[in-house]
Design a protein around this motif. Sequence first.
Motif, PDB file in Angstrom:
ATOM      1  N   GLY B 208       0.908  -1.244  -0.107  1.00 51.56           N
ATOM      2  CA  GLY B 208      -0.105   0.008  -0.022  1.00 51.56           C
ATOM      3  C   GLY B 208       0.842   1.299  -0.033  1.00 51.56           C
ATOM      4  O   GLY B 208       0.204   2.397   0.188  1.00 51.56           O
ATOM      5  N   SER B 209       2.362   1.224   0.072  1.00 58.55           N
ATOM      6  CA  SER B 209       3.115   2.403  -0.019  1.00 58.55           C
ATOM      7  C   SER B 209       3.093   3.278  -1.510  1.00 58.55           C
ATOM      8  O   SER B 209       3.679   4.000  -1.587  1.00 58.55           O
ATOM      9  N   SER B 212       6.104   4.342  -2.804  1.00 59.20           N
ATOM     10  CA  SER B 212       7.130   5.447  -2.446  1.00 59.20           C
ATOM     11  C   SER B 212       8.065   4.887  -1.459  1.00 59.20           C
ATOM     12  O   SER B 212       8.825   6.268  -0.935  1.00 59.20           O
ATOM     13  N   GLY B 426      -6.456   3.338  -2.624  1.00 61.85           N
ATOM     14  CA  GLY B 426      -5.186   3.959  -2.414  1.00 61.85           C
ATOM     15  C   GLY B 426      -5.307   5.388  -2.457  1.00 61.85           C
ATOM     16  O   GLY B 426      -6.540   6.161  -2.799  1.00 61.85           O
ATOM     17  N   VAL B 427      -4.385   6.002  -2.008  1.00 62.24           N
ATOM     18  CA  VAL B 427      -4.313   7.699  -2.139  1.00 62.24           C
ATOM     19  C   VAL B 427      -4.133   8.395  -3.372  1.00 62.24           C
ATOM     20  O   VAL B 427      -4.562   9.237  -3.897  1.00 62.24           O
ATOM     21  N   LEU B 435      -5.824  12.911   2.678  1.00 68.54           N
ATOM     22  CA  LEU B 435      -5.086  11.957   3.766  1.00 68.54           C
ATOM     23  C   LEU B 435      -4.871  12.623   5.052  1.00 68.54           C
ATOM     24  O   LEU B 435      -5.191  12.068   6.215  1.00 68.54           O
ATOM     25  N   GLN B 447       4.308   9.721   9.208  1.00 65.18           N
ATOM     26  CA  GLN B 447       3.948   8.975   7.936  1.00 65.18           C
ATOM     27  C   GLN B 447       5.187   9.631   7.015  1.00 65.18           C
ATOM     28  O   GLN B 447       5.906   8.891   6.524  1.00 65.18           O
ATOM     29  N   LEU B 465       0.841  10.418  -2.605  1.00 64.95           N
ATOM     30  CA  LEU B 465       0.347  10.111  -1.000  1.00 64.95           C
ATOM     31  C   LEU B 465       0.336  11.350  -0.158  1.00 64.95           C
ATOM     32  O   LEU B 465      -0.793  11.584   0.569  1.00 64.95           O
ATOM     33  N   PHE B 466       1.360  12.166  -0.377  1.00 59.93           N
ATOM     34  CA  PHE B 466       1.480  13.366   0.600  1.00 59.93           C
ATOM     35  C   PHE B 466       1.480  14.683  -0.218  1.00 59.93           C
ATOM     36  O   PHE B 466       1.967  14.723  -1.468  1.00 59.93           O
TER      37      PHE B 466
END
Lengths: 466, 466
Positions: B208-209, B212, B426-427, B435, B447, B465-466
């Motif tokens: 799930g990363s 990254s 997922g993001v 998030l 995170q 993600l970020f």
Amino acid sequence: MSRFETPSDTATGNLVDLLLGGLPAEAVLTDPDVTAAYANDMASFCPAGSPAVVVLPRTVEQVQHVMRTATALRVPVVPQGARTGLSGAANASDGCIVLSLTKMDRILEINPVDRIAVAEPGVINAALSRAVGEHGLYYPPDPSSWEMCTIGGNIGTASGGLCCVKYGVTAEYVLGLDVVLADGRLMSTGRRTAKGVAGYDLTRLFVGSEGSLGIVVGAVLGLRPKPPEQLVLAAEFASAAAACDAVCRIMEGGHVPSLLELMDRTTVKAVNAMAQMGLPESTEALLLAAFDTTAPAADLAAVGALCEAAGATQVVPADDVAESELLLQARRLSLTALEAVKGVTMIDDVCVPRSRLAEMLEGVDRIAEKYRLTIGVVAHAGDGNTHPTVCFDPADPDESRRARESFDEIMALGLELGGTITGEHGVGVLKKEWLAREIGPVGMEMQRAVKQAFDPLNILNPGKLF
Amino acid sequence: MSRFETPSDTATGNLVDLLLGGLPAEAVLTDPDVTAAYANDMASFCPAGSPAVVVLPRTVEQVQHVMRTATALRVPVVPQGARTGLSGAANASDGCIVLSLTKMDRILEINPVDRIAVAEPGVINAALSRAVGEHGLYYPPDPSSWEMCTIGGNIGTASGGLCCVKYGVTAEYVLGLDVVLADGRLMSTGRRTAKGVAGYDLTRLFVGSEGSLGIVVGAVLGLRPKPPEQLVLAAEFASAAAACDAVCRIMEGGHVPSLLELMDRTTVKAVNAMAQMGLPESTEALLLAAFDTTAPAADLAAVGALCEAAGATQVVPADDVAESELLLQARRLSLTALEAVKGVTMIDDVCVPRSRLAEMLEGVDRIAEKYRLTIGVVAHAGDGNTHPTVCFDPADPDESRRARESFDEIMALGLELGGTITGEHGVGVLKKEWLAREIGPVGMEMQRAVKQAFDPLNILNPGKLF
């Protein structure tokens, strides 16, 4: 400073004063006779220091206060549950704060529709199991210490049990966590929902981290519907290899037992000696299989046939739950019986691919002979998770040395067979020198980088894992 | 530098030259018409840049060479599988190396005793499922794109599917990984064994990363015995609330369906319009439940009774596998049918506690009305995982704006109901602003600390993600 105080007394006095700023007096223990009782978990061969103070918070805010104080004074913190662990992960270090979570023992929620429970870390595993059972639910993780150990300790050590072969380990049941970080801030990870993939899975990172990344102060736990009572079959074999062959046939055959345990000759003899259970002395290995399906008798018949095909000398399926319990007695008594052999045991926890189980047992036999030791093996055979249990007399220095050396050689054998140095007990102090051998230098560097990210001052259970 | 080259051309030339030092020419694509085809995954509303180069390594060493080159030149790397993702996690950024793992597509091992498979990341989910099926084994994760998507992509996005209600998500089946780190070093995580708790669980951290933290180049996957074919029941309801009530009764009743899906009125109408399936137009919600047990008819009867108790207007249990397949057709066609409504859809992925499912559906209805949009909901109802699917005409700017706003409001609703912004998609780019709302500032900081520990130069899929 009075002239009778040492600088160290003053430091401890200051620490205690600061702790009392956010904790009631009865939650801060300083009497050395009392605090000494919190020095150890149940691991052998693991040194422990003397805590400066033991704190017993009852609220998240109190835990936050403890961590803020520890950060301010750079004092190490050793989180503890019921101290039933077997790797020294909960052992105190000199001058540390022992942070016992045992007073945070409330079950906050049980939800049968969402199949979750929300619990504080000090809840006893058995208390949770019984409480959810009243709602027709099941919390599977069942370490042998389940009547004593805490959910927080189970999460910290990622503990397993007899049910894992069907239901998996603690990690599978932790959906979300509340964690107090090293500096006292509160972080929530994970979710209350059945699924969720928002961001990195920090929940799983905390499971098995032995209190070295943060203090778990609450957990959302996944539950299952309560299965039917399991029915047990016992099968005796004339060799450990034949019993392992049966294990492989059962798993290859697509069966899903709720329990698949193995006891070797040494363990069977020890149990016989203690409890006169009348197990045939000729038994070289005893296999116990169970099914909690809707038609367990058919499953037992199929598995019994596979045991016979693998050379079982006797196959005894239970007719009912009472008979099943009787058959399981031998397994339940195993570790106590092995302890009785020499007074002390050292329980290893090596997990190998189940296809290599026979080689593992054969190797342990060889090691026992080489070191002139009694080593009994009980195994969660369906998972390839062996507990070679070294019996020794701690008053005999030579035997103690041989015990320690054999223990290490067993781990080396496990790695050689494609296994791991720990299936469910964790690394703690006991196996930290072995972690690098399993994980390698790159893995170790990244493990340390994660530790550094969460605990830059290295105050959370320092000296464990690494 | 020739005077016709821009500095950026030179930089790309240098990058390509260095890549060619460790990759065959056919594995390095630079033609902009070709590389442009690698710019996007299947998410809507997610900007993508132009890759400088696309590489198609076939070996771990080649991946290591790519990452060493990327580190040396500080060039971002976007790992890709089949680009079937729905969050933009695989979208290229300007000047990046697209690292497509699709050529690493070998199944290296299938072991029926240990119940594991070892696979490279480019193996197609369906190929793995079929290969293990030949050994009587089952790899459960089954995203809708299973005929196209890759195991590496499934791991990167922690994908789910229809089976999750019984069998859980991808994360449950990843036992160990080989990962190439940002600087090109190779790290192995996890294990081949059924259990293992040596060190922090970095395996789960990678699942799930979204590429990254490192590049997954190999995976040890857990398998289960192949279950019997499932038997399906369809139940029609006069309101979505009644269907959700049935879901709660089924789960509270301790049933373990292998599938429990819900289609709302809008979805039923869309499917009828496309495929003339003859579903009653009065249907406000259609529930599909399945069991892959040894006696599925009894399970269907019990669940059918619960549906009727919840107010089902019609209950249709399948008699055999062929009938079951027919009943599932409507569900399978749902997303295509919703796409046909307006040409384009935007699929949300909000998961709520299943006890809040009715409120979620009611809220989505309200949001659709507020924004004057068609929003169909299909849901993995047993998991509370809803896919509200916004139908809109991308040529209509106002409708597109309303679509985007309704999408955000749906996520807000999910969070309000104790849910998560993403159950299985997922993001990526799509939800990165959300998030922080779910995780909070402390969670986000940790995170980011994890990201920093693994990717200090921020070259691994930056901006996701970020």
